[in-house]
Design a protein around this motif. Structure first.
Motif, PDB file in Angstrom:
ATOM      1  N   MET A 130      53.707 -22.599   8.428  1.00  0.00           N
ATOM      2  CA  MET A 130      53.407 -23.702   7.579  1.00  0.00           C
ATOM      3  C   MET A 130      53.922 -23.500   6.121  1.00  0.00           C
ATOM      4  O   MET A 130      54.195 -24.435   5.348  1.00  0.00           O
ATOM      5  N   ALA A 131      53.952 -22.455   5.559  1.00  0.00           N
ATOM      6  CA  ALA A 131      54.798 -22.012   4.460  1.00  0.00           C
ATOM      7  C   ALA A 131      56.044 -22.450   4.324  1.00  0.00           C
ATOM      8  O   ALA A 131      56.636 -22.884   3.202  1.00  0.00           O
ATOM      9  N   CYS A 132      56.814 -22.569   5.519  1.00  0.00           N
ATOM     10  CA  CYS A 132      58.152 -23.297   5.455  1.00  0.00           C
ATOM     11  C   CYS A 132      58.128 -24.674   5.534  1.00  0.00           C
ATOM     12  O   CYS A 132      59.169 -25.332   5.744  1.00  0.00           O
ATOM     13  N   GLY A 133      56.943 -25.356   5.646  1.00  0.00           N
ATOM     14  CA  GLY A 133      56.780 -26.828   5.908  1.00  0.00           C
ATOM     15  C   GLY A 133      56.898 -27.116   7.284  1.00  0.00           C
ATOM     16  O   GLY A 133      57.372 -28.391   7.705  1.00  0.00           O
ATOM     17  N   LEU A 134      56.530 -26.420   8.257  1.00  0.00           N
ATOM     18  CA  LEU A 134      56.807 -26.628   9.635  1.00  0.00           C
ATOM     19  C   LEU A 134      55.607 -26.887  10.286  1.00  0.00           C
ATOM     20  O   LEU A 134      54.639 -26.351   9.843  1.00  0.00           O
ATOM     21  N   PRO A 135      55.175 -28.353  10.980  1.00  0.00           N
ATOM     22  CA  PRO A 135      54.098 -28.282  11.917  1.00  0.00           C
ATOM     23  C   PRO A 135      54.218 -27.292  12.956  1.00  0.00           C
ATOM     24  O   PRO A 135      55.083 -26.528  13.207  1.00  0.00           O
ATOM     25  N   THR A 136      52.848 -27.170  13.421  1.00  0.00           N
ATOM     26  CA  THR A 136      52.762 -26.087  14.380  1.00  0.00           C
ATOM     27  C   THR A 136      51.906 -26.354  15.812  1.00  0.00           C
ATOM     28  O   THR A 136      51.119 -27.188  15.725  1.00  0.00           O
ATOM     29  N   VAL A 137      52.238 -25.667  16.826  1.00  0.00           N
ATOM     30  CA  VAL A 137      51.558 -25.990  17.976  1.00  0.00           C
ATOM     31  C   VAL A 137      51.229 -24.389  18.661  1.00  0.00           C
ATOM     32  O   VAL A 137      51.691 -23.668  18.572  1.00  0.00           O
ATOM     33  N   ALA A 138      49.728 -24.070  18.674  1.00  0.00           N
ATOM     34  CA  ALA A 138      49.209 -23.037  19.014  1.00  0.00           C
ATOM     35  C   ALA A 138      47.944 -23.060  19.762  1.00  0.00           C
ATOM     36  O   ALA A 138      47.690 -23.965  19.845  1.00  0.00           O
ATOM     37  N   SER A 139      48.012 -21.948  20.336  1.00  0.00           N
ATOM     38  CA  SER A 139      46.717 -21.736  21.347  1.00  0.00           C
ATOM     39  C   SER A 139      45.427 -21.550  20.407  1.00  0.00           C
ATOM     40  O   SER A 139      45.538 -21.031  19.381  1.00  0.00           O
ATOM     41  N   PRO A 140      44.362 -22.200  21.077  1.00  0.00           N
ATOM     42  CA  PRO A 140      43.108 -21.998  20.159  1.00  0.00           C
ATOM     43  C   PRO A 140      42.329 -20.703  20.199  1.00  0.00           C
ATOM     44  O   PRO A 140      41.296 -20.594  20.747  1.00  0.00           O
ATOM     45  N   VAL A 141      43.035 -19.810  19.664  1.00  0.00           N
ATOM     46  CA  VAL A 141      42.421 -18.327  19.919  1.00  0.00           C
ATOM     47  C   VAL A 141      42.401 -17.516  18.337  1.00  0.00           C
ATOM     48  O   VAL A 141      43.451 -17.700  17.883  1.00  0.00           O
ATOM     49  N   ASN A 144      43.910 -18.693  14.954  1.00  0.00           N
ATOM     50  CA  ASN A 144      44.513 -19.874  15.134  1.00  0.00           C
ATOM     51  C   ASN A 144      43.652 -21.004  14.722  1.00  0.00           C
ATOM     52  O   ASN A 144      44.187 -22.125  14.145  1.00  0.00           O
ATOM     53  N   VAL A 145      42.303 -21.118  15.192  1.00  0.00           N
ATOM     54  CA  VAL A 145      41.463 -22.132  14.975  1.00  0.00           C
ATOM     55  C   VAL A 145      41.159 -22.529  13.608  1.00  0.00           C
ATOM     56  O   VAL A 145      40.559 -23.606  13.371  1.00  0.00           O
ATOM     57  N   ASP A 146      41.193 -21.347  12.771  1.00  0.00           N
ATOM     58  CA  ASP A 146      40.923 -21.776  11.291  1.00  0.00           C
ATOM     59  C   ASP A 146      42.083 -22.139  10.511  1.00  0.00           C
ATOM     60  O   ASP A 146      41.855 -22.726   9.455  1.00  0.00           O
ATOM     61  N   VAL A 147      43.142 -21.447  10.934  1.00  0.00           N
ATOM     62  CA  VAL A 147      44.355 -21.939  10.082  1.00  0.00           C
ATOM     63  C   VAL A 147      44.938 -23.350  10.369  1.00  0.00           C
ATOM     64  O   VAL A 147      45.398 -24.113   9.480  1.00  0.00           O
ATOM     65  N   VAL A 148      44.949 -23.713  11.810  1.00  0.00           N
ATOM     66  CA  VAL A 148      45.414 -25.084  12.127  1.00  0.00           C
ATOM     67  C   VAL A 148      44.383 -26.148  11.814  1.00  0.00           C
ATOM     68  O   VAL A 148      43.353 -25.994  12.770  1.00  0.00           O
ATOM     69  N   ILE A 149      44.790 -27.129  11.206  1.00  0.00           N
ATOM     70  CA  ILE A 149      43.891 -28.240  11.303  1.00  0.00           C
ATOM     71  C   ILE A 149      44.462 -29.152  12.375  1.00  0.00           C
ATOM     72  O   ILE A 149      45.494 -29.812  12.322  1.00  0.00           O
ATOM     73  N   ASP A 150      43.574 -29.157  13.234  1.00  0.00           N
ATOM     74  CA  ASP A 150      44.243 -29.853  14.616  1.00  0.00           C
ATOM     75  C   ASP A 150      44.426 -31.339  14.351  1.00  0.00           C
ATOM     76  O   ASP A 150      43.609 -31.875  13.929  1.00  0.00           O
ATOM     77  N   GLY A 151      45.866 -32.020  14.679  1.00  0.00           N
ATOM     78  CA  GLY A 151      46.014 -33.100  14.171  1.00  0.00           C
ATOM     79  C   GLY A 151      46.450 -33.643  12.803  1.00  0.00           C
ATOM     80  O   GLY A 151      46.886 -34.759  12.574  1.00  0.00           O
ATOM     81  N   GLU A 152      46.286 -32.485  11.752  1.00  0.00           N
ATOM     82  CA  GLU A 152      46.661 -32.705  10.362  1.00  0.00           C
ATOM     83  C   GLU A 152      47.734 -31.621  10.150  1.00  0.00           C
ATOM     84  O   GLU A 152      48.858 -32.279   9.647  1.00  0.00           O
ATOM     85  N   THR A 153      47.848 -30.424  10.333  1.00  0.00           N
ATOM     86  CA  THR A 153      49.060 -29.637  10.164  1.00  0.00           C
ATOM     87  C   THR A 153      49.603 -29.155  11.408  1.00  0.00           C
ATOM     88  O   THR A 153      50.743 -28.407  11.316  1.00  0.00           O
ATOM     89  N   TYR A 155      48.856 -28.693  16.216  1.00  0.00           N
ATOM     90  CA  TYR A 155      47.911 -28.962  17.068  1.00  0.00           C
ATOM     91  C   TYR A 155      47.571 -27.760  17.911  1.00  0.00           C
ATOM     92  O   TYR A 155      48.367 -26.779  17.811  1.00  0.00           O
ATOM     93  N   LEU A 156      46.470 -28.002  18.313  1.00  0.00           N
ATOM     94  CA  LEU A 156      45.858 -26.513  19.136  1.00  0.00           C
ATOM     95  C   LEU A 156      46.212 -27.332  20.615  1.00  0.00           C
ATOM     96  O   LEU A 156      45.926 -28.097  21.131  1.00  0.00           O
ATOM     97  N   ALA A 157      46.629 -26.205  21.481  1.00  0.00           N
ATOM     98  CA  ALA A 157      46.700 -26.638  22.781  1.00  0.00           C
ATOM     99  C   ALA A 157      46.279 -25.373  23.583  1.00  0.00           C
ATOM    100  O   ALA A 157      46.744 -24.257  23.607  1.00  0.00           O
ATOM    101  N   ASP A 158      45.227 -25.657  24.824  1.00  0.00           N
ATOM    102  CA  ASP A 158      44.707 -24.835  25.592  1.00  0.00           C
ATOM    103  C   ASP A 158      45.215 -25.047  26.814  1.00  0.00           C
ATOM    104  O   ASP A 158      44.785 -23.951  27.725  1.00  0.00           O
ATOM    105  N   GLN A 165      52.589 -32.060  25.941  1.00  0.00           N
ATOM    106  CA  GLN A 165      52.565 -33.437  25.208  1.00  0.00           C
ATOM    107  C   GLN A 165      52.740 -33.222  23.887  1.00  0.00           C
ATOM    108  O   GLN A 165      53.247 -33.787  23.069  1.00  0.00           O
ATOM    109  N   GLN A 166      51.883 -32.121  23.221  1.00  0.00           N
ATOM    110  CA  GLN A 166      52.116 -32.147  21.732  1.00  0.00           C
ATOM    111  C   GLN A 166      53.451 -31.624  21.244  1.00  0.00           C
ATOM    112  O   GLN A 166      53.934 -32.036  20.290  1.00  0.00           O
ATOM    113  N   LEU A 167      54.021 -30.833  21.989  1.00  0.00           N
ATOM    114  CA  LEU A 167      55.592 -30.515  21.629  1.00  0.00           C
ATOM    115  C   LEU A 167      56.434 -31.713  21.733  1.00  0.00           C
ATOM    116  O   LEU A 167      57.276 -31.944  20.771  1.00  0.00           O
TER     117      LEU A 167
END
Length: 196
Positions: A130-141, A144-153, A155-158, A165-167
């Motif tokens: 995120m510091a490099c300006g990249l969007p992320t996809v991460a497991s909701p673990v 991760n659930v505090d750092v990623v704002i799902d749908g804004e910064t 996606y969380l993918a379980d 789908q999100q990738l």
């Protein structure tokens, strides 16, 4: 503690005072570059030979995506790794080059298992992406659930279907990548940097 899970473990263990101090980066080392659309976006993962096994969690979605979308998976610090049909680029890790190697990519991933060890992780690689300006996809673990704002910064993918789908959504939409990347950078500037 680095996240809520670790703070609860400490409190449950009898700690009288527990503070959560999030993982941070130095904004001067990480730059959000101006980006233009690319034909084959790079998905980046950074870690170590002991954690590269987490990429097995997204093997099936990446294999399936490689038949539909052109992309490269950049693996930094994980050592030898391959997925049939996926173009994988292996880079060694070094403190001097990690920020630039991440910054050359278009999106970052952090797959994790959902067990006590992983719940203790503090989302460092997500903060780097995120510091490099990249969007992320991460497991909701864990954090991760505090750092990623799902749908804004990002996606969380379980599950595998959601990962795929999100990738795919991010790989096919450079404007979405730029918007989410800018939101992620702003979030790091506000909450996850030594400057704050």
């Amino acid at each position: 503690a680095g996240n809520r899970y670790l703070a609860k473990r400490a409190a449950d263990g009898g700690a009288v005072r527990v503070e959560i101090i999030p993982t941070v980066i130095d904004l001067l080392r990480y730059r959000a570059l101006a980006r233009s659309p690319v034909e084959a976006p790079r998905i980046v993962w950074i870690g170590s030979p002991s954690t590269v096994r987490y990429l097995q969690l997204v093997r099936a979605p990446l294999e399936a995506l490689s038949k539909e979308v052109s992309f490269t998976l950049r693996v930094i610090g994980g050592g030898a790794f391959e997925i049939p049909g996926v173009k994988v680029e292996i880079l060694p890790w070094s403190a001097e080059t990690e920020a630039a190697a991440i910054g050359e990519c278009e999106l970052g991933i952090m797959p994790l298992e959902d067990s006590p060890w992983e719940k203790g992780k503090c989302a460092y690689k997500l903060i780097q992406y995120m510091a490099c300006g990249l969007p992320t996809v991460a497991s909701p673990v864990g954090a991760n659930v505090d750092v990623v704002i799902d749908g804004e910064t990002g996606y969380l993918a379980d599950d595998a279907a959601t990962w795929g789908q999100q990738l795919k959504r991010l790989l096919l939409d450079p404007d979405l990548r730029m918007r989410m990347g800018a939101c992620g950078r702003a979030r790091v500037e506000q909450h996850y940097c030594i400057q704050q």
